[in-house]
Design a protein around this motif. Sequence first.
Motif, mmCIF file in Angstrom:
data_model
loop_
_atom_site.group_PDB
_atom_site.id
_atom_site.type_symbol
_atom_site.label_atom_id
_atom_site.label_comp_id
_atom_site.label_asym_id
_atom_site.label_seq_id
_atom_site.Cartn_x
_atom_site.Cartn_y
_atom_site.Cartn_z
ATOM 1 N N GLU A 192 0.900 -1.165 -0.013
ATOM 2 C CA GLU A 192 -0.088 -0.130 -0.071
ATOM 3 C C GLU A 192 1.088 1.275 -0.057
ATOM 4 O O GLU A 192 0.487 2.360 -0.770
ATOM 5 C CB GLU A 192 -0.862 -0.008 1.405
ATOM 6 C CG GLU A 192 -2.048 -1.000 0.955
ATOM 7 C CD GLU A 192 -2.843 -0.910 2.058
ATOM 8 O OE1 GLU A 192 -2.788 -0.160 3.199
ATOM 9 O OE2 GLU A 192 -4.276 -1.584 2.109
ATOM 10 N N ALA B 184 0.032 -0.610 -8.810
ATOM 11 C CA ALA B 184 -1.419 -1.012 -8.974
ATOM 12 C C ALA B 184 -1.380 -2.589 -9.337
ATOM 13 O O ALA B 184 -2.236 -3.201 -8.756
ATOM 14 C CB ALA B 184 -1.879 -0.379 -10.640
ATOM 15 N N LEU C 16 -0.880 -3.879 -5.896
ATOM 16 C CA LEU C 16 -2.288 -3.798 -5.143
ATOM 17 C C LEU C 16 -3.632 -4.964 -5.489
ATOM 18 O O LEU C 16 -4.243 -5.450 -4.735
ATOM 19 C CB LEU C 16 -2.634 -2.552 -5.282
ATOM 20 C CG LEU C 16 -1.778 -1.357 -4.572
ATOM 21 C CD1 LEU C 16 -2.291 0.227 -4.959
ATOM 22 C CD2 LEU C 16 -2.337 -1.476 -2.898
ATOM 23 N N ALA C 17 -3.459 -5.112 -6.831
ATOM 24 C CA ALA C 17 -4.220 -6.026 -7.493
ATOM 25 C C ALA C 17 -4.177 -7.430 -6.864
ATOM 26 O O ALA C 17 -5.102 -8.060 -6.478
ATOM 27 C CB ALA C 17 -4.368 -6.094 -8.876
ATOM 28 N N GLU D 51 -5.352 -7.433 -3.113
ATOM 29 C CA GLU D 51 -6.585 -7.421 -2.774
ATOM 30 C C GLU D 51 -7.360 -8.741 -3.330
ATOM 31 O O GLU D 51 -8.167 -9.378 -2.762
ATOM 32 C CB GLU D 51 -7.272 -6.173 -3.286
ATOM 33 C CG GLU D 51 -6.988 -5.037 -2.892
ATOM 34 C CD GLU D 51 -7.482 -4.794 -1.415
ATOM 35 O OE1 GLU D 51 -8.188 -5.663 -0.767
ATOM 36 O OE2 GLU D 51 -7.070 -3.734 -0.712
ATOM 37 N N ARG E 241 -12.055 -4.103 -5.391
ATOM 38 C CA ARG E 241 -10.851 -3.192 -5.401
ATOM 39 C C ARG E 241 -9.664 -3.849 -6.235
ATOM 40 O O ARG E 241 -9.100 -3.080 -7.073
ATOM 41 C CB ARG E 241 -10.480 -3.211 -4.030
ATOM 42 C CG ARG E 241 -11.251 -2.338 -3.115
ATOM 43 C CD ARG E 241 -10.739 -1.741 -1.817
ATOM 44 N NE ARG E 241 -10.397 -3.138 -0.832
ATOM 45 C CZ ARG E 241 -11.312 -3.503 -0.281
ATOM 46 N NH1 ARG E 241 -12.595 -3.096 -0.163
ATOM 47 N NH2 ARG E 241 -11.046 -4.630 0.550
ATOM 48 N N GLN F 200 -10.342 -3.140 -9.944
ATOM 49 C CA GLN F 200 -10.118 -1.811 -10.101
ATOM 50 C C GLN F 200 -8.677 -1.690 -10.433
ATOM 51 O O GLN F 200 -8.111 -0.772 -11.490
ATOM 52 C CB GLN F 200 -10.470 -0.708 -8.985
ATOM 53 C CG GLN F 200 -11.955 -0.601 -9.183
ATOM 54 C CD GLN F 200 -12.562 -0.160 -7.908
ATOM 55 O OE1 GLN F 200 -11.938 -0.063 -6.816
ATOM 56 N NE2 GLN F 200 -13.841 0.136 -7.839
ATOM 57 N N HIS F 201 -7.644 -2.332 -9.329
ATOM 58 C CA HIS F 201 -6.117 -2.048 -9.606
ATOM 59 C C HIS F 201 -5.891 -2.800 -10.810
ATOM 60 O O HIS F 201 -4.823 -2.190 -11.591
ATOM 61 C CB HIS F 201 -5.733 -2.720 -8.221
ATOM 62 C CG HIS F 201 -5.906 -1.706 -6.997
ATOM 63 N ND1 HIS F 201 -5.743 -0.501 -6.930
ATOM 64 C CD2 HIS F 201 -6.264 -2.128 -5.800
ATOM 65 C CE1 HIS F 201 -6.032 -0.077 -5.629
ATOM 66 N NE2 HIS F 201 -6.600 -0.947 -5.000
ATOM 67 N N GLN G 144 -6.478 -0.611 -13.633
ATOM 68 C CA GLN G 144 -5.503 0.519 -13.898
ATOM 69 C C GLN G 144 -4.033 0.079 -14.285
ATOM 70 O O GLN G 144 -3.403 0.892 -14.773
ATOM 71 C CB GLN G 144 -5.258 1.288 -12.369
ATOM 72 C CG GLN G 144 -4.146 2.414 -12.293
ATOM 73 C CD GLN G 144 -4.147 2.571 -10.846
ATOM 74 O OE1 GLN G 144 -4.800 2.302 -9.764
ATOM 75 N NE2 GLN G 144 -3.390 3.935 -10.533
ATOM 76 N N GLU H 226 -7.878 -9.021 -14.396
ATOM 77 C CA GLU H 226 -9.222 -8.440 -14.107
ATOM 78 C C GLU H 226 -10.294 -9.301 -14.360
ATOM 79 O O GLU H 226 -11.147 -9.392 -13.560
ATOM 80 C CB GLU H 226 -9.416 -7.239 -14.830
ATOM 81 C CG GLU H 226 -10.717 -6.479 -14.641
ATOM 82 C CD GLU H 226 -10.981 -5.254 -15.689
ATOM 83 O OE1 GLU H 226 -11.977 -4.773 -15.774
ATOM 84 O OE2 GLU H 226 -9.927 -4.910 -16.497
#
Length: 244
Positions: free
Chosen positions: A59, A64, A67-68, A71, A93, A96-97, A100, A107
């Motif tokens: 974090e 990104a 973070l993906a 999460e 979340r 979304q990461h 990004q 995704e």
Amino acid sequence: LDEAIARADRIAEECSAAGDRLGKLRAQLAGTRWRANLDPERQLAQLHALVEEARPFIEQDGDAAALAALEHAAGYVDYNRARFAAALGALTRAMQHARQAGDLWFETSIRATAAACIYLGPTPIPEALRWLDDAAAQSTTYQPQLDVRKAAMLAELGRFDAARLLLAETLIQMNERGMALVAASFGMQMAWRIEMLAGDEGAAERVARQGCDELEHLGERACLSTQACQLADALYTLGRYEES
């Protein structure tokens, strides 16, 4: 699965040797998540611990892609512990990461698990069906898990013929694309659900047994535990108590 785990371990070692802590954590998250499919009882706790260890660093870094991965792993833990609302939040979340980061494949993969949370969680069926339709519209690739969950929800509404037809068409598409693990796990689980809701316990027993056989052949154990319980449930309903 063994190949995926070995690849993740190799990448983690290479990143560690290069002093790339972020890359090492991403690889470890992926490898431990795959291990949880083979040994969920032990590895799920290790994945949770790794998420907690990795979260502050990832974090703070703000990458990104990392973070993906973080999460996604957190959502995977919540999903397997039946905390579906929390899992959906983490997976949303993660999507979304991943978007990004430009990682379309990741995704897409995450969306499939989010669909399971929509089906199993507290979302009302009409709202859940809209979510699935919206997710299918947003996806740029074939995602059979969306239709598998939709078929089960149609059965929940008593629309058994429509549910069976949609699932049968989806299973054909999955097998043609070589998606044997998804077909044998979530596909057969939803087939069992549809037949149990329809009151055809004999058909439910047959599809649950088929799913168990296929998962055993593939060496998968996380989904097999669910499928075996479904088989036992169908056998018990049929009065075949010793087998169940």
